[in-house]
Design a protein around this motif. Sequence first.
Motif, PDB file in Angstrom:
ATOM      1  N   VAL A 112     -89.149  52.497 -51.564  1.00  0.00           N
ATOM      2  CA  VAL A 112     -89.324  52.409 -53.008  1.00  0.00           C
ATOM      3  C   VAL A 112     -90.220  53.555 -53.388  1.00  0.00           C
ATOM      4  N   ASP A 113     -91.294  53.900 -52.764  1.00  0.00           N
ATOM      5  CA  ASP A 113     -92.343  55.200 -53.121  1.00  0.00           C
ATOM      6  C   ASP A 113     -91.286  56.335 -52.976  1.00  0.00           C
ATOM      7  N   VAL A 114     -90.574  56.611 -52.076  1.00  0.00           N
ATOM      8  CA  VAL A 114     -89.487  57.765 -51.889  1.00  0.00           C
ATOM      9  C   VAL A 114     -88.684  57.877 -53.224  1.00  0.00           C
ATOM     10  N   LEU A 115     -88.104  56.470 -53.458  1.00  0.00           N
ATOM     11  CA  LEU A 115     -87.228  56.754 -54.632  1.00  0.00           C
ATOM     12  C   LEU A 115     -87.944  56.981 -56.033  1.00  0.00           C
ATOM     13  N   LYS A 116     -88.973  56.315 -56.306  1.00  0.00           N
ATOM     14  CA  LYS A 116     -89.694  56.486 -57.596  1.00  0.00           C
ATOM     15  C   LYS A 116     -90.317  58.012 -57.295  1.00  0.00           C
ATOM     16  N   PHE A 117     -90.670  58.529 -56.320  1.00  0.00           N
ATOM     17  CA  PHE A 117     -90.887  60.091 -56.340  1.00  0.00           C
ATOM     18  C   PHE A 117     -89.862  60.925 -56.683  1.00  0.00           C
ATOM     19  N   LEU A 118     -88.655  60.681 -56.120  1.00  0.00           N
ATOM     20  CA  LEU A 118     -87.833  61.394 -56.517  1.00  0.00           C
ATOM     21  C   LEU A 118     -87.262  61.545 -57.848  1.00  0.00           C
ATOM     22  N   LYS A 119     -87.351  60.193 -58.445  1.00  0.00           N
ATOM     23  CA  LYS A 119     -87.005  60.135 -59.815  1.00  0.00           C
ATOM     24  C   LYS A 119     -88.090  60.686 -60.770  1.00  0.00           C
ATOM     25  N   SER A 120     -89.106  60.808 -60.307  1.00  0.00           N
ATOM     26  CA  SER A 120     -90.357  61.469 -61.139  1.00  0.00           C
ATOM     27  C   SER A 120     -90.051  62.866 -60.955  1.00  0.00           C
ATOM     28  N   LYS A 121     -89.184  63.408 -60.188  1.00  0.00           N
ATOM     29  CA  LYS A 121     -88.874  64.836 -60.076  1.00  0.00           C
ATOM     30  C   LYS A 121     -87.580  65.252 -60.858  1.00  0.00           C
ATOM     31  N   HIS A 122     -87.146  64.156 -61.424  1.00  0.00           N
ATOM     32  CA  HIS A 122     -85.924  64.332 -62.509  1.00  0.00           C
ATOM     33  C   HIS A 122     -84.561  64.479 -61.666  1.00  0.00           C
ATOM     34  N   LEU A 123     -84.714  64.034 -60.364  1.00  0.00           N
ATOM     35  CA  LEU A 123     -83.207  63.838 -59.783  1.00  0.00           C
ATOM     36  C   LEU A 123     -82.726  62.759 -59.931  1.00  0.00           C
ATOM     37  N   ILE A 124     -81.301  63.006 -60.060  1.00  0.00           N
ATOM     38  CA  ILE A 124     -80.106  61.928 -60.178  1.00  0.00           C
ATOM     39  C   ILE A 124     -80.258  61.198 -59.030  1.00  0.00           C
ATOM     40  N   LEU A 125     -80.314  59.717 -59.044  1.00  0.00           N
ATOM     41  CA  LEU A 125     -80.195  58.880 -57.886  1.00  0.00           C
ATOM     42  C   LEU A 125     -78.920  58.076 -57.963  1.00  0.00           C
ATOM     43  N   CYS A 126     -78.288  58.132 -56.820  1.00  0.00           N
ATOM     44  CA  CYS A 126     -76.896  56.990 -56.798  1.00  0.00           C
ATOM     45  C   CYS A 126     -77.139  56.238 -55.694  1.00  0.00           C
ATOM     46  N   LEU A 127     -76.340  55.214 -55.660  1.00  0.00           N
ATOM     47  CA  LEU A 127     -76.271  54.215 -54.282  1.00  0.00           C
ATOM     48  C   LEU A 127     -75.045  53.823 -54.066  1.00  0.00           C
ATOM     49  N   VAL A 128     -74.711  53.901 -52.726  1.00  0.00           N
ATOM     50  CA  VAL A 128     -73.328  53.377 -52.267  1.00  0.00           C
ATOM     51  C   VAL A 128     -73.580  52.462 -51.423  1.00  0.00           C
ATOM     52  N   THR A 129     -72.815  51.318 -51.200  1.00  0.00           N
ATOM     53  CA  THR A 129     -72.754  50.359 -50.207  1.00  0.00           C
ATOM     54  C   THR A 129     -71.722  49.541 -49.802  1.00  0.00           C
ATOM     55  N   MET A 130     -71.539  49.032 -48.712  1.00  0.00           N
ATOM     56  CA  MET A 130     -70.414  48.468 -48.116  1.00  0.00           C
ATOM     57  C   MET A 130     -70.572  46.900 -48.410  1.00  0.00           C
ATOM     58  N   GLN A 131     -71.513  46.603 -49.049  1.00  0.00           N
ATOM     59  CA  GLN A 131     -72.007  45.106 -49.256  1.00  0.00           C
ATOM     60  C   GLN A 131     -71.258  44.762 -50.777  1.00  0.00           C
TER      61      GLN A 131
END
Length: 195
Positions: A80-99
């Motif tokens: 969660v901390d890593v995702l928030k850090f990446l978002k704070s750097k204005h990176l586009i974040l996507c998620l793919v899952t087989m669920q």
Amino acid sequence: MIKGIIFDLDGTLIQLSINYDVIQNNLKQFFNTSKNLKPLIPTIIELSKNDQNKIKTAFNLICKEEILASKNFKIMNEAVDVLKFLKSKHLILCLVTMQCRDALEKILKQMNISDLFDSTISRDENYDRFEQIQKSLNNISMPPSEIIVVGDRIHDVESAQKAGCVPVLKINEIKKMPPFNCKIIKNLVEIKEII
């Protein structure tokens, strides 16, 4: 320059304790077979003979177990901390899952990170990892060369490379290595050094 990251979910950001024995038993009954369905999704497609109703029913059997597992999952160290850090750097974040979509939404809600992703693709939208990556790229309208794909399976990084993205393999245990040059991380925090 890296402008976005596509993450796999189970095995990369979280660990789901799915009861695959129950899934196998239910699917064996449904398909009237005594053989294990492995690899799971390709075997379902094959046994269904592309009958979309059979595929949907089989996937619903899996989804029931995924929803049960979504009530008690483990978040990977600092995900969660890593995702928030990446978002704070204005990176586009996507998620793919087989669920399935239902399990995915329950997991994201419990983690309180739904708003961090610009695109989420579940098995319900597409059950092929390469096509999930392609769909994510279309959703965010970005060139693949500017996107990292982080997954915990060889198939994840092979699909990333095929799509033209930068593949990153997250190793949870000693596994077979990809048959091409690929960045390898043991902890999500290492993503910060890649970007």
